[in-house]
Design a protein around this motif. Structure first.
Motif, PDB file in Angstrom:
ATOM      1  N   CYS A 122       0.828  -1.201   0.000  1.00 43.94           N
ATOM      2  CA  CYS A 122       0.000   0.000   0.000  1.00 43.94           C
ATOM      3  C   CYS A 122       0.867   1.257   0.000  1.00 43.94           C
ATOM      4  O   CYS A 122       1.822   1.351   0.763  1.00 43.94           O
ATOM      5  N   CYS A 143       0.121   3.002   3.691  1.00 44.33           N
ATOM      6  CA  CYS A 143       0.530   2.433   4.985  1.00 44.33           C
ATOM      7  C   CYS A 143       1.504   1.257   4.858  1.00 44.33           C
ATOM      8  O   CYS A 143       1.853   0.649   5.873  1.00 44.33           O
ATOM      9  N   GLY A 194       0.883  -1.632   3.957  1.00 49.96           N
ATOM     10  CA  GLY A 194       0.221  -2.927   4.174  1.00 49.96           C
ATOM     11  C   GLY A 194       0.139  -3.715   2.870  1.00 49.96           C
ATOM     12  O   GLY A 194       0.402  -3.182   1.796  1.00 49.96           O
ATOM     13  N   CYS A 251      -5.769  -2.389  -0.015  1.00 47.10           N
ATOM     14  CA  CYS A 251      -4.888  -2.681   1.112  1.00 47.10           C
ATOM     15  C   CYS A 251      -5.650  -3.473   2.168  1.00 47.10           C
ATOM     16  O   CYS A 251      -6.738  -3.076   2.591  1.00 47.10           O
ATOM     17  N   CYS A 282      -5.487  -0.938   5.603  1.00 51.58           N
ATOM     18  CA  CYS A 282      -6.190   0.355   5.719  1.00 51.58           C
ATOM     19  C   CYS A 282      -7.361   0.484   4.748  1.00 51.58           C
ATOM     20  O   CYS A 282      -8.028   1.518   4.732  1.00 51.58           O
TER      21      CYS A 282
HETATM   22 ZN    ZN Z   1      -2.817   0.640   3.516  1.00 51.56          ZN
END
Ligand code: ZN
Ligand code: TMP
Length: 398
Positions: free
Chosen positions: A4, A7, A9, A45, A48
């Motif tokens: 991501c 973030c 992720g 993601c 998030c």
């Molecule tokens: Zn994310």
């Protein structure tokens, strides 16, 4: 890309729209050999919930020079930006000597309206915009520090159709940290994933829309940069957008509208993979229906012309496979697009004057987000027996 951009992720693929050209890369016939293509894949993601493209376009490939986006050519958009400024004059910008910033300034309509009311204002944009003062840079901590040193903190930092195009949101938030007044607002508006799914608005998916925001993902993004989503507002432009307001943590409480939209998203299953899978199957149904209609009309000897060489029609034309064999040319009011070929499918772009010379039997409205304005302008087409073909939310003739 598998992580991501907000973030870091893990990203999971949601849909693959195949090989695509850049949506604003209108080509001159002599430049066809150097056309750039990329893979248009959308992912989400797992941490998030931010929906985003899985391939980032190298910045040097993006079309910056002579970027052909001029919302002030649309009376609806011009009024939208004027109304935005007028409302801030009555709300956010009522303190002593307020200061407003716009990131990427959309012809400067909002800032110019603020300026006419005596409000200090500045655009932050690497490319040229006339009529408003411009700090020629990308918005980040460096440019924000320069602006703060010269002008002081900003009461509002605004961005329309800009944040969704910036993969590197961390640098934007770093700039806000430097420049935003303690009770200042970061306000941005972009296409809304909820509206895209509700209306099968698949053609919002293209290179310049890197992020597909929801209240949930924007809230998570604001949180991750130490700020807070404090308001959301639905906007009727561009087929359904949300305007998000973000404030420094502790400066403002989230409005009821934030809680309501989050609850609505939860109820609609906006972050569920099955909801997105249904969206994709609706897109493919639209594809079949539109191709069948265009082929059928062509077989019956009817003439068809495209209207509005929009960025979003790149996805429609290329994913569906609509070329000059089905739509021999497309009319567009933007002088810099006229005489070029549309990205990827190479449909010639011609001035709107050629629309009436003679009128076709059918017009495929690629600029469906400007339907009211264009249909009013081209009233004589329908009076002459012409019909419009629309394909969002579903294929229909009007
Ligand atoms: Zn994310
Ligand atoms: P946009 O949806 O990104 O604003 O792009 C709209 C496109 O449609 C742009 O290339 C200009 C074109 N257009 C016309 O040709 N006639 C019109 O009346 C309007 C409003 C837009």
């Amino acid at each position: 890309m598998t992580t991501c951009r907000v973030c870091t992720g893990p990203l999971r693929e949601l849909a693959d729209f195949g090989r695509q050209p850049l949506s604003q890369a209108f080509v001159r016939p002599e430049d066809l050999a150097t056309e750039f293509f990329y893979q248009l894949v959308v992912g989400r993601c797992a941490d998030c919930a931010m929906v985003q493209l899985m391939q980032e376009i190298p910045p040097d490939k993006m079309v910056h020079e002579g970027y052909p986006y001029h919302p002030a050519n649309s009376t609806v958009m011009r009024k939208h930006f004027q109304d935005t400024a007028t409302r801030w004059l009555e709300t956010t910008l009522t303190g002593p000597d307020p200061f407003a910033i716009e990131i990427g300034c959309n012809d400067g309509v909002t800032l110019r309206t603020l300026g006419e009311a005596g409000v200090r204002h500045l655009a932050v944009d690497p490319s040229g915009v006339t009529g408003v003062p411009v700090h020629r840079a990308f918005f980040n901590s460096e440019s924000a520090a320069e602006i703060r040193a010269e002008h002081g903190p900003a009461d509002i930092v605004y961005a329309a159709n800009t944040i969704c195009a910036q993969p590197d949101v961390a640098s934007i938030f770093a700039g806000l940290e430097v420049l935003l007044a303690p009770d200042g607002l970061f306000v941005f508006e972009d296409p809304y994933l909820g509206e895209m799914l509700a209306r099968t608005g698949f053609d919002q998916i293209y290179d310049e829309h890197f992020y597909y925001f929801t209240a949930q993902s924007v809230q998570a993004m604001a949180d991750s940069f130490g700020m807070r989503l404090v308001d959301v507002e639905r906007l009727p432009v561009h087929g359904g957008q949300i305007r998000y307001s973000i404030a420094r943590r502790g400066s403002r409480l989230p409005s009821v509208a934030v809680k309501e939209l989050l609850a609505e998203e939860e109820a609609a299953g906006l972050a569920d993979d099955t909801t997105f899978a249904q969206f994709v199957s609706q897109i493919d149904a639209t594809k079949d229906a539109l191709l069948n209609l265009l082929t059928d009309l062509g077989d019956k000897g009817h003439s068809i012309v495209g209207y509005g060489a929009t960025a979003k029609s790149a996805t429609t034309a290329n994913y569906f496979g609509i070329g000059p064999d089905l739509v021999p040319f497309v009319c567009d009011s933007t002088p810099s697009k006229q005489g070029t070929l549309t990205p990827g499918m190479h449909i010639p772009v011609r001035p709107p004057a050629e629309f009436a010379d003679p009128y076709p039997d059918y017009a495929l409205l690629f600029a469906w987000n400007h339907a009211d304005e264009i249909m009013a302008k081209e009233k004589a087409f329908r009076d002459a027996g012409g019909k419009w073909i629309l394909y969002v939310p579903e294929v229909r003739i009007v």
